[in-house]
Write a protein that holds these residues in place. Structure first.
Motif, PDB file in Angstrom:
ATOM      1  N   ALA A  70     -27.138 -26.529   4.482  1.00 10.20           N
ATOM      2  CA  ALA A  70     -26.171 -27.200   5.376  1.00 10.20           C
ATOM      3  C   ALA A  70     -25.425 -26.162   6.214  1.00 10.20           C
ATOM      4  N   VAL A  71     -24.916 -25.128   5.539  1.00  6.82           N
ATOM      5  CA  VAL A  71     -24.154 -24.113   6.289  1.00  6.82           C
ATOM      6  C   VAL A  71     -25.086 -23.381   7.257  1.00  6.82           C
TER       7      VAL A  71
ATOM      8  N   LYS B 260     -21.756 -18.117  13.965  1.00  7.75           N
ATOM      9  CA  LYS B 260     -21.781 -16.655  14.163  1.00  7.75           C
ATOM     10  C   LYS B 260     -21.277 -15.959  12.904  1.00  7.75           C
ATOM     11  N   LYS B 261     -21.788 -14.766  12.624  1.00 12.60           N
ATOM     12  CA  LYS B 261     -21.321 -13.971  11.487  1.00 12.60           C
ATOM     13  C   LYS B 261     -19.794 -13.833  11.575  1.00 12.60           C
TER      14      LYS B 261
ATOM     15  N   ILE C 246     -21.236 -20.366   1.875  1.00 11.07           N
ATOM     16  CA  ILE C 246     -20.530 -19.807   3.042  1.00 11.07           C
ATOM     17  C   ILE C 246     -20.765 -18.302   3.120  1.00 11.07           C
ATOM     18  N   VAL C 247     -20.558 -17.623   1.986  1.00 10.50           N
ATOM     19  CA  VAL C 247     -20.691 -16.159   1.960  1.00 10.50           C
ATOM     20  C   VAL C 247     -22.138 -15.753   2.231  1.00 10.50           C
ATOM     21  N   ARG C 248     -23.085 -16.445   1.623  1.00 11.48           N
ATOM     22  CA  ARG C 248     -24.497 -16.078   1.803  1.00 11.48           C
ATOM     23  C   ARG C 248     -24.961 -16.238   3.247  1.00 11.48           C
ATOM     24  N   ASN C 249     -24.248 -17.045   4.005  1.00 11.70           N
ATOM     25  CA  ASN C 249     -24.608 -17.240   5.411  1.00 11.70           C
ATOM     26  C   ASN C 249     -23.761 -16.372   6.348  1.00 11.70           C
ATOM     27  N   GLY C 250     -23.096 -15.370   5.778  1.00 10.21           N
ATOM     28  CA  GLY C 250     -22.355 -14.420   6.606  1.00 10.21           C
ATOM     29  C   GLY C 250     -21.041 -14.966   7.137  1.00 10.21           C
TER      30      GLY C 250
ATOM     31  N   LYS D  69     -11.320 -18.339  14.772  1.00  8.53           N
ATOM     32  CA  LYS D  69     -12.637 -18.121  14.143  1.00  8.53           C
ATOM     33  C   LYS D  69     -13.104 -19.305  13.296  1.00  8.53           C
ATOM     34  N   THR D  70     -12.217 -20.270  13.069  1.00 14.42           N
ATOM     35  CA  THR D  70     -12.588 -21.391  12.198  1.00 14.42           C
ATOM     36  C   THR D  70     -13.645 -22.257  12.875  1.00 14.42           C
ATOM     37  N   LYS D  71     -14.702 -22.531  12.140  1.00 15.73           N
ATOM     38  CA  LYS D  71     -15.779 -23.339  12.719  1.00 15.73           C
ATOM     39  C   LYS D  71     -15.997 -24.651  11.960  1.00 15.73           C
ATOM     40  N   ALA D  72     -15.551 -24.708  10.715  1.00 12.01           N
ATOM     41  CA  ALA D  72     -15.848 -25.920   9.929  1.00 12.01           C
ATOM     42  C   ALA D  72     -14.844 -26.096   8.797  1.00 12.01           C
TER      43      ALA D  72
END
Ligand SMILES: Cc1ncc(COP(=O)(O)O)c(C=O)c1O
Length: 373
Positions: free
Chosen positions: A64-65, A71-72, A90-94, A121-124
């Motif tokens: 999902a993430v 963006k990183k 979240i972390v695994r997707n940078g 920087k918040t995206k979700a």
């Protein structure tokens, strides 16, 4: 009394019949016909156009993430009080997990803390429904609209639950479920991603299946995962899904019964039976020991184990996880509600196979232990 496990699934519907069908037809991989049936019927049940079955709920969150291609360094807001699968995805997707504390009554994320955590920087926002009551979603949807944020809805525990009149799992840009055996629908191990967005669905399907290029198998433009569900698992899932309404009713009966038997007991906080937007579905029946009780959940759980009663502790907050501390995350951050419920909360046998005698025995034992203090 024989040992009462914290969970025991009910597998006495069409499970054997459908599994035999898989064996008789030889369809045991992810390409069998139960997969498509399960994806279609499950997603319909939660009012979503697309369902993408995967190997577990953790995998569903990771895909999902990834599907959003943030963006990183993008930030995603989530509750600190949840399972590690959420923050790990979240972390695994940078991306960077940004935490909020819990509401002391519902144990869900504290809505009043979210807006202050939003940055450029918040995206979700990752909504996680905890233990049986949904998050109050509408105010979060308003924030998402105001700040142009995506919603990832973790409905891993919420099969069959509604928020007002719409099913949990129908609110995220992407929503996910788990089918671990303590869920209302189990496939042994398994998960489902649901969405109304055709493009996201296509991306999730591709990510689940190694990102094979459409035109030519074994050529890849991106690194995907093998997170496929098998036909055997989907066969179990179909048999379970047929009984979801019955299972939900049973869970609500169980929750009501525990509450009746425990509501006069001093020193404990019980799950809220309802809020303005939902009746508790009691995915698990959680109990939090009040501050005046001179011991913590661990002690209580040991005492219950001595009486042949299985329990589990509550989640441990993300900001107190050694793995994240070692990564330099959440330094000096404190979330007092989550810290308290993590130490003083536990859940008692809550499986679908529980009977009245077992519930009464568990309640009597809890009473007896607390009377000693
Ligand atoms: C809220 C939540 N999210 C995600 C998961 C992960 O699901 P799974 O165990 O299928 O990987 C769980 C598991 O219980 C969960 O409770």
């Amino acid at each position: 009394m024989n040992f009462i496990p914290v969970n025991e699934p009910l597998l006495n519907g069409n499970e054997k019949k459908y599994l035999n069908e898989c064996i008789d037809t030889g369809w045991i991989s992810s390409e069998g016909p139960f997969i498509q049936r399960f994806e279609e019927e499950f997603s319909q049940r939660v009012n979503r156009k697309h369902g993408i079955s995967v190997s577990n709920g953790t995998a569903a969150l990771e895909i999902a993430v990834r599907a959003f291609e943030f963006k990183k360094g993008s930030e995603i807001i989530l509750p600190t009080f949840t399972i590690i699968s959420c923050a790990a995805a979240i972390v695994r997707n940078g991306c960077v997990p940004v935490l909020v504390d819990s509401d002391p009554m519902t144990w869900n994320m504290d809505l009043s803390q979210i807006e202050a955590k939003i940055t450029p920087k918040t995206k979700a926002i990752m909504i996680v429904h905890i233990y049986g009551l949904p998050v109050d979603i509408n105010p979060i949807l308003e924030l998402a609209q105001k700040y142009n944020l995506k919603i990832i809805e973790d409905a891993a525990q919420m099969h069959g639950q509604d928020y007002y009149n719409d099913p949990c799992g129908s609110f995220g840009d992407i929503s996910i479920f788990s089918f671990y055996p303590n869920k209302h629908v189990t496939t042994g191990e398994g998960g489902m991603i649901v969405t109304n967005d055709e493009k996201l669905a296509e991306r999730c399907r591709s990510l689940r299946n190694l990102c094979f290029k459409k035109e030519r198998r074994f050529i890849h433009d991106e690194l995907g995962f093998n997170y496929r569900m098998t036909n055997l698992q989907a066969a179990l899932g179909m048999a379970q899904l047929e009984r979801l309404d019955e299972f939900v009713e049973k869970k609500r009966w169980m929750g009501k019964k525990y509450t009746e038997l425990l509501s006069d007991v001093k020193g404990i906080q019980l799950p809220l039976p309802k809020t303005k937007y939902a009746d508790n579905i009691y995915w698990v029946y959680g109990i939090v020991l009040n501050e005046e009780v001179p011991f913590d959940a661990e002690f209580m759980m040991k005492k219950l184990a001595q009486n042949n009663i299985g329990t589990r502790p509550f989640f441990w907050p993300m900001h107190e996880q050694p793995v994240f501390k070692n990564m330099g995350l959440f330094k000096e951050e404190r979330y007092p509600v989550a810290e308290k419920i993590a130490r003083r909360g536990f859940y008692i046998p809550s499986g679908l196979a529980l009977d009245t005698n077992q519930i009464e025995f568990v309640a009597e034992t809890i009473k007896a232990i607390l009377k000693e203090i």
